[in-house]
Design a protein around this motif. Structure first.
Motif, mmCIF file in Angstrom:
data_model
loop_
_atom_site.group_PDB
_atom_site.id
_atom_site.type_symbol
_atom_site.label_atom_id
_atom_site.label_comp_id
_atom_site.label_asym_id
_atom_site.label_seq_id
_atom_site.Cartn_x
_atom_site.Cartn_y
_atom_site.Cartn_z
ATOM 1 N N GLN A 40 -7.594 0.137 2.961
ATOM 2 C CA GLN A 40 -7.568 0.307 1.357
ATOM 3 C C GLN A 40 -8.992 0.418 0.746
ATOM 4 O O GLN A 40 -8.941 0.825 -0.662
ATOM 5 C CB GLN A 40 -6.947 -1.195 0.803
ATOM 6 N N LEU A 44 -9.440 2.074 -3.018
ATOM 7 C CA LEU A 44 -10.227 1.309 -3.984
ATOM 8 C C LEU A 44 -11.428 2.132 -4.466
ATOM 9 O O LEU A 44 -11.592 2.399 -5.808
ATOM 10 C CB LEU A 44 -10.496 0.028 -3.427
ATOM 11 N N LYS A 126 -4.677 -8.205 -5.247
ATOM 12 C CA LYS A 126 -5.602 -7.343 -6.301
ATOM 13 C C LYS A 126 -4.927 -7.899 -7.634
ATOM 14 O O LYS A 126 -3.870 -8.319 -7.668
ATOM 15 C CB LYS A 126 -5.386 -5.952 -6.143
ATOM 16 N N PRO A 145 -3.565 0.635 -3.128
ATOM 17 C CA PRO A 145 -4.197 0.837 -4.715
ATOM 18 C C PRO A 145 -3.772 1.951 -5.428
ATOM 19 O O PRO A 145 -3.391 1.952 -6.533
ATOM 20 C CB PRO A 145 -5.714 1.106 -4.242
#
Length: 156
Positions: A40, A44, A126, A145
Motif C-alpha cells: 500500500q 499512499l 488509515k 488507498p
C-alpha cells in the motif's frame, strides 16, 4: 484538546506539533514494513505526489505493535524510501493501542468509535483528517488507498 495540540516525532528525532499541518488534509497511517499490506506504500505515495500541492499530506507512523516492523522508526523509514520510493513524512516507532499508545493514536481511536470500533485491529489503518482537524473517515487495513481517493478529493 484538538489533534493540533499533539506532539509527534519525525524519524530523525525532531519533535513538532500536529499544528504544523493546520489547514491541510491529512491521511495518518500506522505502517509496518514486514506486513502483507506493505505494498500500500505505493498507492499512499501516489496519492501524496498527486495531491500534495493542494494541501494533502500522508503521515506514516511505523508500529511494531503487531510484530511486523523493523527495530526503529529511522530503519522503517529508510526501508520505505528505498523499497517504495516514499517521500511523505515518516515518524518514530509508536504503539497504536493500549495504555502505552501514542497520544495521536489515542486521540484518533477515541474520536472514531462510531467508525470501526476503538482499537486498531492491524497495520495500515488509515485516518482521513480534514483541514479543520476533524476526522472525516477511518479505513481498515484492507481498504486500499486508491479506493477512497474521491474522499480525499472532496476534503481538498
Amino acid at each position: 484538546m484538538s489533534i493540533y495540540d499533539i506532539t509527534v516525532t519525525r524519524e530523525d528525532g525532531t519533535a513538532h506539533t500536529m499544528a504544523d499541518y493546520k489547514g491541510k488534509v491529512l491521511l495518518i497511517v500506522n505502517t509496518a514494513t514486514k506486513c502483507g499490506f506493505t505494498p500500500q506504500f505505493k498507492e499512499l505515495e501516489a496519492l501524496y505526489e498527486t495531491y500534495q500541492d493542494q494541501g494533502f499530506v500522508v503521515l506514516g507512523f511505523p508500529s511494531d505493535q503487531f510484530k511486523q516492523e523493523l527495530a526503529t522508526g529511522s530503519e522503517a523509514a529508510a526501508a520505505c524510501r528505498l523499497d517504495y520510493g516514499v517521500t511523505f513524512p515518516m515518524h518514530e516507532l509508536v504503539k497504536v493501542n493500549g495504555s502505552d499508545a501514542h497520544p495521536l493514536f489515542q486521540y484518533l481511536t477515541e474520536h472514531t468509535k462510531g467508525f470501526l470500533g476503538s482499537s486498531i485491529k492491524w497495520n495500515f489503518t488509515k485516518f482521513l483528517v480534514g483541514r479543520d482537524g476533524e476526522i472525516i473517515a477511518r479505513y481498515g487495513s484492507k481498504d486500499k488507498p486508491m479506493s477512497f481517493e474521491e474522499d480525499i478529493k472532496k476534503a481538498l
